[in-house]
Design a protein around this motif. Structure first.
Motif, PDB file in Angstrom:
ATOM      1  N   SER A  81       0.308  -0.965  -0.041  1.00 38.72           N
ATOM      2  CA  SER A  81      -0.408  -0.330  -0.097  1.00 38.72           C
ATOM      3  C   SER A  81       1.105   1.069   0.087  1.00 38.72           C
ATOM      4  O   SER A  81       2.186   1.007   0.512  1.00 38.72           O
ATOM      5  CB  SER A  81      -0.978  -0.297   1.418  1.00 38.72           C
ATOM      6  OG  SER A  81      -1.145   1.407   1.212  1.00 38.72           O
ATOM      7  N   GLY A  82       0.904   2.423  -0.593  1.00 41.27           N
ATOM      8  CA  GLY A  82       0.834   3.797  -0.145  1.00 41.27           C
ATOM      9  C   GLY A  82       0.174   4.387   0.477  1.00 41.27           C
ATOM     10  O   GLY A  82       1.108   5.154   0.718  1.00 41.27           O
ATOM     11  N   GLY A  83      -0.734   3.705   1.092  1.00 45.81           N
ATOM     12  CA  GLY A  83      -1.925   4.193   2.947  1.00 45.81           C
ATOM     13  C   GLY A  83      -3.098   3.876   2.718  1.00 45.81           C
ATOM     14  O   GLY A  83      -3.229   2.732   3.750  1.00 45.81           O
ATOM     15  N   LEU A 104       5.352  -0.733   2.871  1.00 42.84           N
ATOM     16  CA  LEU A 104       4.978   0.629   1.776  1.00 42.84           C
ATOM     17  C   LEU A 104       6.678   0.592   1.148  1.00 42.84           C
ATOM     18  O   LEU A 104       7.154   0.658   1.522  1.00 42.84           O
ATOM     19  CB  LEU A 104       4.971   1.032   3.460  1.00 42.84           C
ATOM     20  CG  LEU A 104       3.711   1.026   4.099  1.00 42.84           C
ATOM     21  CD1 LEU A 104       4.085   1.972   5.216  1.00 42.84           C
ATOM     22  CD2 LEU A 104       2.523   1.120   3.323  1.00 42.84           C
ATOM     23  N   PRO A 105       5.847   1.723   0.280  1.00 41.77           N
ATOM     24  CA  PRO A 105       7.211   2.099   0.074  1.00 41.77           C
ATOM     25  C   PRO A 105       8.020   3.358   0.090  1.00 41.77           C
ATOM     26  O   PRO A 105       6.950   3.944   1.473  1.00 41.77           O
ATOM     27  CB  PRO A 105       6.610   2.966  -2.766  1.00 41.77           C
ATOM     28  CG  PRO A 105       5.056   2.575  -1.467  1.00 41.77           C
ATOM     29  CD  PRO A 105       4.510   2.059  -0.606  1.00 41.77           C
ATOM     30  N   THR A 106       8.557   3.832   0.164  1.00 46.12           N
ATOM     31  CA  THR A 106       9.493   4.559   0.468  1.00 46.12           C
ATOM     32  C   THR A 106       8.909   5.899   0.678  1.00 46.12           C
ATOM     33  O   THR A 106       9.021   7.121   1.931  1.00 46.12           O
ATOM     34  CB  THR A 106      11.040   5.053   0.266  1.00 46.12           C
ATOM     35  OG1 THR A 106      11.049   5.401  -0.924  1.00 46.12           O
ATOM     36  CG2 THR A 106      11.298   4.090   0.483  1.00 46.12           C
ATOM     37  N   THR A 107       8.185   6.376  -0.184  1.00 40.59           N
ATOM     38  CA  THR A 107       7.472   7.366  -0.793  1.00 40.59           C
ATOM     39  C   THR A 107       6.175   7.547   0.775  1.00 40.59           C
ATOM     40  O   THR A 107       5.485   8.862   0.668  1.00 40.59           O
ATOM     41  CB  THR A 107       6.953   7.543  -1.853  1.00 40.59           C
ATOM     42  OG1 THR A 107       6.106   6.570  -2.331  1.00 40.59           O
ATOM     43  CG2 THR A 107       7.719   7.809  -2.650  1.00 40.59           C
ATOM     44  N   ILE A 125       6.774  -2.962   6.394  1.00 41.98           N
ATOM     45  CA  ILE A 125       8.200  -3.279   6.723  1.00 41.98           C
ATOM     46  C   ILE A 125       8.149  -2.309   4.741  1.00 41.98           C
ATOM     47  O   ILE A 125       7.262  -2.204   3.928  1.00 41.98           O
ATOM     48  CB  ILE A 125       8.353  -4.509   6.034  1.00 41.98           C
ATOM     49  CG1 ILE A 125       8.359  -6.027   6.790  1.00 41.98           C
ATOM     50  CG2 ILE A 125       9.676  -4.845   4.684  1.00 41.98           C
ATOM     51  CD1 ILE A 125       7.929  -7.493   6.440  1.00 41.98           C
ATOM     52  N   VAL A 126       8.922  -1.592   4.820  1.00 40.97           N
ATOM     53  CA  VAL A 126       9.434  -0.248   3.923  1.00 40.97           C
ATOM     54  C   VAL A 126      10.038  -1.118   2.984  1.00 40.97           C
ATOM     55  O   VAL A 126      11.595  -0.833   3.220  1.00 40.97           O
ATOM     56  CB  VAL A 126      10.127   0.849   4.504  1.00 40.97           C
ATOM     57  CG1 VAL A 126       9.670   1.784   3.453  1.00 40.97           C
ATOM     58  CG2 VAL A 126       8.872   1.012   5.705  1.00 40.97           C
ATOM     59  N   GLU A 127      10.012  -0.553   1.271  1.00 42.60           N
ATOM     60  CA  GLU A 127      10.314  -1.516   0.429  1.00 42.60           C
ATOM     61  C   GLU A 127       9.857  -0.769  -0.869  1.00 42.60           C
ATOM     62  O   GLU A 127       9.245  -0.961  -1.173  1.00 42.60           O
ATOM     63  CB  GLU A 127      10.204  -3.281   0.610  1.00 42.60           C
ATOM     64  CG  GLU A 127      11.120  -3.797  -0.622  1.00 42.60           C
ATOM     65  CD  GLU A 127      12.939  -4.280  -0.213  1.00 42.60           C
ATOM     66  OE1 GLU A 127      12.634  -4.760  -1.130  1.00 42.60           O
ATOM     67  OE2 GLU A 127      12.269  -4.648   0.912  1.00 42.60           O
ATOM     68  N   GLY A 128      11.394  -0.230  -1.592  1.00 36.13           N
ATOM     69  CA  GLY A 128      11.253   0.429  -2.919  1.00 36.13           C
ATOM     70  C   GLY A 128      10.639   1.409  -2.501  1.00 36.13           C
ATOM     71  O   GLY A 128       9.906   2.055  -2.313  1.00 36.13           O
ATOM     72  N   VAL A 130       8.629   2.895  -5.364  1.00 35.38           N
ATOM     73  CA  VAL A 130       7.392   2.971  -5.572  1.00 35.38           C
ATOM     74  C   VAL A 130       5.705   1.619  -5.308  1.00 35.38           C
ATOM     75  O   VAL A 130       7.288   1.064  -4.802  1.00 35.38           O
ATOM     76  CB  VAL A 130       7.397   3.199  -7.628  1.00 35.38           C
ATOM     77  CG1 VAL A 130       7.585   4.069  -7.819  1.00 35.38           C
ATOM     78  CG2 VAL A 130       7.990   2.026  -8.383  1.00 35.38           C
ATOM     79  N   TRP A 131       4.948   1.935  -5.253  1.00 27.40           N
ATOM     80  CA  TRP A 131       3.774   1.193  -4.586  1.00 27.40           C
ATOM     81  C   TRP A 131       4.366  -0.395  -6.098  1.00 27.40           C
ATOM     82  O   TRP A 131       3.897  -1.947  -4.705  1.00 27.40           O
ATOM     83  CB  TRP A 131       3.157   0.944  -5.566  1.00 27.40           C
ATOM     84  CG  TRP A 131       1.708   0.053  -5.261  1.00 27.40           C
ATOM     85  CD1 TRP A 131       1.651  -0.525  -3.942  1.00 27.40           C
ATOM     86  CD2 TRP A 131       1.168  -0.906  -6.001  1.00 27.40           C
ATOM     87  NE1 TRP A 131       0.939  -1.440  -3.978  1.00 27.40           N
ATOM     88  CE2 TRP A 131       0.577  -1.991  -5.772  1.00 27.40           C
ATOM     89  CE3 TRP A 131       1.529  -1.312  -7.402  1.00 27.40           C
ATOM     90  CZ2 TRP A 131       0.089  -2.793  -5.904  1.00 27.40           C
ATOM     91  CZ3 TRP A 131       0.798  -1.819  -7.817  1.00 27.40           C
ATOM     92  CH2 TRP A 131      -0.156  -3.148  -7.192  1.00 27.40           C
ATOM     93  N   ASP A 132       4.854  -0.305  -7.311  1.00 22.12           N
ATOM     94  CA  ASP A 132       5.357  -2.003  -7.604  1.00 22.12           C
ATOM     95  C   ASP A 132       5.836  -2.778  -6.878  1.00 22.12           C
ATOM     96  O   ASP A 132       5.957  -4.076  -6.924  1.00 22.12           O
ATOM     97  CB  ASP A 132       5.815  -1.012  -9.073  1.00 22.12           C
ATOM     98  CG  ASP A 132       4.223  -0.638  -9.841  1.00 22.12           C
ATOM     99  OD1 ASP A 132       3.089  -1.352 -10.056  1.00 22.12           O
ATOM    100  OD2 ASP A 132       4.816  -0.262 -11.075  1.00 22.12           O
ATOM    101  N   GLU A 133       7.686  -1.812  -6.645  1.00 29.16           N
ATOM    102  CA  GLU A 133       8.798  -2.931  -5.762  1.00 29.16           C
ATOM    103  C   GLU A 133       8.228  -2.808  -4.914  1.00 29.16           C
ATOM    104  O   GLU A 133       8.133  -4.587  -3.905  1.00 29.16           O
ATOM    105  CB  GLU A 133       9.610  -1.584  -6.002  1.00 29.16           C
ATOM    106  CG  GLU A 133      10.030  -1.524  -6.825  1.00 29.16           C
ATOM    107  CD  GLU A 133      11.143   0.343  -7.149  1.00 29.16           C
ATOM    108  OE1 GLU A 133      11.643   0.172  -5.942  1.00 29.16           O
ATOM    109  OE2 GLU A 133      11.798   0.151  -8.382  1.00 29.16           O
TER     110      GLU A 133
END
Length: 175
Positions: A81-83, A104-107, A125-128, A130-133
């Motif tokens: 998710s992005g949120g 979650l992506p880093t953004t 877990i923060v990974e990538g 962008v969301w795809d990653e």
């Protein structure tokens, strides 16, 4: 470039009603906008699904998907998710007493991460970038943990859950 797959689902009124028995979402206000109604010369309403408990409009669909996972024996779920989808997944998982991992992506804003961890007890877990990653990592974790992946915008049960909004609006307009 991200591509989206569009899927059409056959949906019956009986299927929608089945998802509304003991839902995880709340009935939300339907508010008529006088300024827009006057300007457009027709009735304009706002469905206030931002008032759902996690503050996420995605709770209807994702809640139904998490509920289905529990009915199928899952002891936890994994989401990316992005949120909003993560908040909805974590809320539903907590309400149903199962574990939840959200990638979650880093953004993603820190406030979302804190809310997932502190209010919902989710593993974050923060990974990538962008969301795809983040989603790729979530798929890996779902396989590793042997738990269902709750996709943020795909899946028949998710869309059936979202469709409860239509039934609710119909009922509110009839009042």
């Amino acid at each position: 470039m991200q591509t989206m797959r569009h899927t059409t689902f056959a949906l019956t009124l009986a299927a929608v009603r089945a998802l509304t028995t003991a839902p995880l979402h709340d009935v939300t206000p339907l508010i008529k906008s006088a300024p827009l109604s006057n300007k457009l010369n027709c009735d304009v309403f706002f469905k206030m699904d931002c008032a759902q408990p996690p503050g996420s409009f995605k709770l209807r669909g994702i809640g139904a998907t998490v509920k289905e996972a529990v009915e199928n024996g899952a002891d936890g779920v994994v989401s990316s998710s992005g949120g909003n989808a993560g908040l909805a997944t974590a809320h539903a998982a907590r309400a149903l007493g199962i574990a939840c991992t959200v990638v979650l992506p880093t953004t993603t804003p820190d406030a979302v991460r804190r809310k997932l961890e502190k209010e919902y007890g989710a593993e974050v877990i923060v990974e990538g970038a962008v969301w795809d990653e983040a989603n790729e990592r979530a798929k890996q974790l779902a396989a590793e943990y042997e738990r269902p992946l709750v996709h943020p915008f795909e899946g028949e049960t998710t869309w059936k859950g979202h469709s409860t909004l239509v039934q609710e609006v119909d009922e509110q307009l009839a009042e």
